[in-house]
Design an enzyme around this catalytic site. Structure first.
Site, short mmCIF file in Angstrom:
data_model
loop_
_atom_site.label_atom_id
_atom_site.label_comp_id
_atom_site.label_asym_id
_atom_site.label_seq_id
_atom_site.Cartn_x
_atom_site.Cartn_y
_atom_site.Cartn_z
CG ASP A 94 -0.30 -0.49 2.50
OD1 ASP A 94 0.91 -0.24 2.69
OD2 ASP A 94 -0.99 -1.12 3.30
CG HIS A 142 -5.97 -2.35 8.84
ND1 HIS A 142 -6.11 -1.09 9.37
CD2 HIS A 142 -4.63 -2.55 8.79
CE1 HIS A 142 -4.92 -0.57 9.63
NE2 HIS A 142 -4.01 -1.45 9.28
CD GLU A 155 -8.84 0.86 7.62
OE1 GLU A 155 -8.80 -0.04 8.49
OE2 GLU A 155 -8.19 1.90 7.71
#
Length: 242
Positions: A67, A138, A143
């Site tokens: 990410d 998460h 999430e």
């Protein structure tokens, strides 16, 4: 699923690094999925030390990070690209043209996300995915409520995630969006290692390993994968048996 308990944070992190080193030795062109965060820092320190000792090489390896914050340039020291460069990539012999991190500045995020998925496929898929777990369960920035089949995309970050990560932004609110590999992307990996350390992760670990499999705790999706290992220190793993 394998649950590995260790007496200390350092012992757990070093065992994870040693597993990565073992896989690198067995497959020099390993495709790694990598994570950032305080939990991972001792893992990368150990890998750098083993590289400097001449024990492992990253020369044939490739990597894809989970990410990146939307809106942070890679030159920002709080970006995950800058973090990976300073903690690992600039300190070992990996070819940085084969280190990939989502582009938080992509003009067309949806198009970039599709391209990221394509790059992973073109590399042959991820051999070993390293994960942490958030306090709300998460994985990556998927999430609570995330679709288990989701692919790489831009997501809104949960308030609890923003609060937990504000320390890295001088107490200010971090970027409220990130581009993340989806749970479906993560589950495509051939092997997954989850490292969780500290008492703050105890509730999330317990929910992930013993609670109902549900998007309410995204990490429960890992129970659908055939090759997952959890690496826990005494505090994070206090509520789960080996």
């Amino acid at each position: 699923m394998r649950i590995n308990h260790f007496p200390t944070t350092v012992a757990a992190a070093h065992a994870v690094a040693d597993r990565i080193a073992e896989r690198l030795k067995a497959k020099p062109n390993l495709v790694l999925g990598l994570a950032t965060g305080v939990t991972m820092e001792p893992v990368y320190e150990r890998l750098v030390a083993r590289h400097r000792a001449g024990e492992i090489s990253f020369a044939g390896a490739s990597s894809f990070n989970l990410d990146e914050y939307v809106g942070l340039p890679p030159s920002d020291p709080r970006s995950y690209r800058a973090t990976m460069d300073s903690q690992l990539f600039d300190l070992v012999d990996i070819d940085k043209t084969r280190t990939f991190v989502p582009d938080g500045l992509a003009a067309d995020p949806d198009a970039f996300a599709r391209r990221y998925e394509a790059m992973i496929r073109e590399a042959g898929g991820i051999d070993l995915q390293l994960l942490g777990i958030g306090r709300n369960g998460h994985i990556g920035f998927n999430e609570p409520g995330a679709d288990f089949a989701a692919r790489t995309r831009v997501v809104d970050l949960d308030a609890s995630t923003l609060e937990a990560n504000s320390a890295f932004f001088g107490g200010a609110t971090p970027p409220t969006q990130a581009m993340t590999m989806g749970i479906g992307t993560i589950l495509d990996s051939r092997e997954i290692i989850v490292l969780a350390t500290g008492a703050v992760k105890r509730d999330a670990v317990r929910a992930a390993l013993t609670g109902p499999v549900s998007p309410d705790c995204p990490a429960t999706a890992l129970r659908n994968h055939p090759n997952v290992g959890w690496w826990l220190d005494a505090e994070s793993g206090a509520d789960v048996a080996a």
